[in-house]
Design an enzyme around this catalytic site. Sequence first.
Site, PDB file in Angstrom:
ATOM      1  CD  GLN A   1      -1.068  -0.239   3.751  1.00  0.00           C
ATOM      2  OE1 GLN A   1      -1.228   0.714   4.503  1.00  0.00           O
ATOM      3  NE2 GLN A   1      -1.679  -1.394   3.925  1.00  0.00           N
TER       4      GLN A   1
ATOM      5  CG  HIS B   1       3.891   1.328   3.715  1.00  0.00           C
ATOM      6  ND1 HIS B   1       3.491   2.474   3.086  1.00  0.00           N
ATOM      7  CD2 HIS B   1       2.910   1.025   4.598  1.00  0.00           C
ATOM      8  CE1 HIS B   1       2.321   2.859   3.584  1.00  0.00           C
ATOM      9  NE2 HIS B   1       1.942   1.979   4.503  1.00  0.00           N
TER      10      HIS B   1
ATOM     11  NE  ARG C   1      -6.640  -2.996   1.275  1.00  0.00           N
ATOM     12  CZ  ARG C   1      -7.920  -2.680   1.401  1.00  0.00           C
ATOM     13  NH1 ARG C   1      -8.697  -2.626   0.338  1.00  0.00           N
ATOM     14  NH2 ARG C   1      -8.429  -2.436   2.579  1.00  0.00           N
TER      15      ARG C   1
ATOM     16  CG  HIS D   1      -0.764   5.689   3.720  1.00  0.00           C
ATOM     17  ND1 HIS D   1      -1.941   4.983   3.754  1.00  0.00           N
ATOM     18  CD2 HIS D   1       0.111   4.980   4.480  1.00  0.00           C
ATOM     19  CE1 HIS D   1      -1.779   3.909   4.498  1.00  0.00           C
ATOM     20  NE2 HIS D   1      -0.557   3.871   4.947  1.00  0.00           N
TER      21      HIS D   1
ATOM     22  CD  GLU E   1       1.703   4.141   7.774  1.00  0.00           C
ATOM     23  OE1 GLU E   1       0.496   4.348   7.960  1.00  0.00           O
ATOM     24  OE2 GLU E   1       2.124   3.116   7.237  1.00  0.00           O
TER      25      GLU E   1
HETATM   26 ZN    ZN Z   1       0.323   2.205   5.872  1.00  0.00          ZN
END
Ligand code: ZN
Length: 309
Positions: free
Chosen positions: A95, A172, A192, A97, A115
């Site tokens: 995935q 990642h 995804r 972001h 993140e």
């Molecule tokens: Zn993630």
Amino acid sequence: MDAIITLEPVFKEKIWGGRKLETEFGYTIPAGPVGECWAISAHPNGDCTITSGDYAGKTLSWLWAHHRELFRGAEGEVFPLLVKIIDAADDLSIQVHPDDAYAAEHENGSLGKKECWYVLDADEGATIVVGQRARDRAEFAAMVEEGRWGELLNEIPIHAGDFFQIDPGTVHAIKAGTVVLESQQSSDVTYRVYDYDRRQDDGTLRPLHMAQALDVIDFDAAPIATGELPPAEGPVQVLEANDCYTVARIKVDGSLTVPTPHPFTCVSVTRGSGELNGVPVGRGSHLLALAACDQLELTGDMELVISYL
Ligand code: ZN
């Protein structure tokens, strides 16, 4: 009003989840594969209820909306951070972001998702995917089409105590046999790329978002080789500091005072036990220190991870 509040975690059933949130952390969790504990969150998809003090029974989003003075007037429409524990019994999807600008435009004004992961536990031989090797959209799309995953993905070994900062645009995947503490922007937007063609209980595949993924992947980022941290120079080690959050690890052996001159400080106990400002805490405890809390007084033998703006 107490300067430090506790929250009721929100648990998320996930196709790749396990039972360690119960067996290793002692949480009471729903039946089935549970992948995530949203421990400190005001996100609408998992808004924690306050369990202590004058505002017990209210949600964290309510507190942020109605009592901004408790956060020293910090700005922003939404409480900006989200702290999770992730139990990956199986591989998470490959995935990526978006950043704030892309999410604001394409995801109804959501925050982007920066993140980071502090690895709490990793099985012998466990790996993680951080980064990819295609040079541009066309090459990435071709390698996905041809299933050249080994060539495309930067998959590296992980160990307990490793740390990974995942910027928006970084492809990642957390892989099986891994438990991480994730500190992130309060966002639930995931694109995804690949979900291993696995089917959910109802026989369906989870959706992929290849077009959005190609829009946001950073093709210039160089893949990293390790998540190993440099040796700590003291009991408080800053793991990451960026425009969205600072994350630090604290090791307590005896007693320690850590100043918290922040609008708020998210606190998670990741190992051992002790006391925090006189309150007994242990592995899996999460607390939110408000602006009125100007220091953490820590005693015991334990490790904590804190995050703040
Ligand atoms: Zn993630």
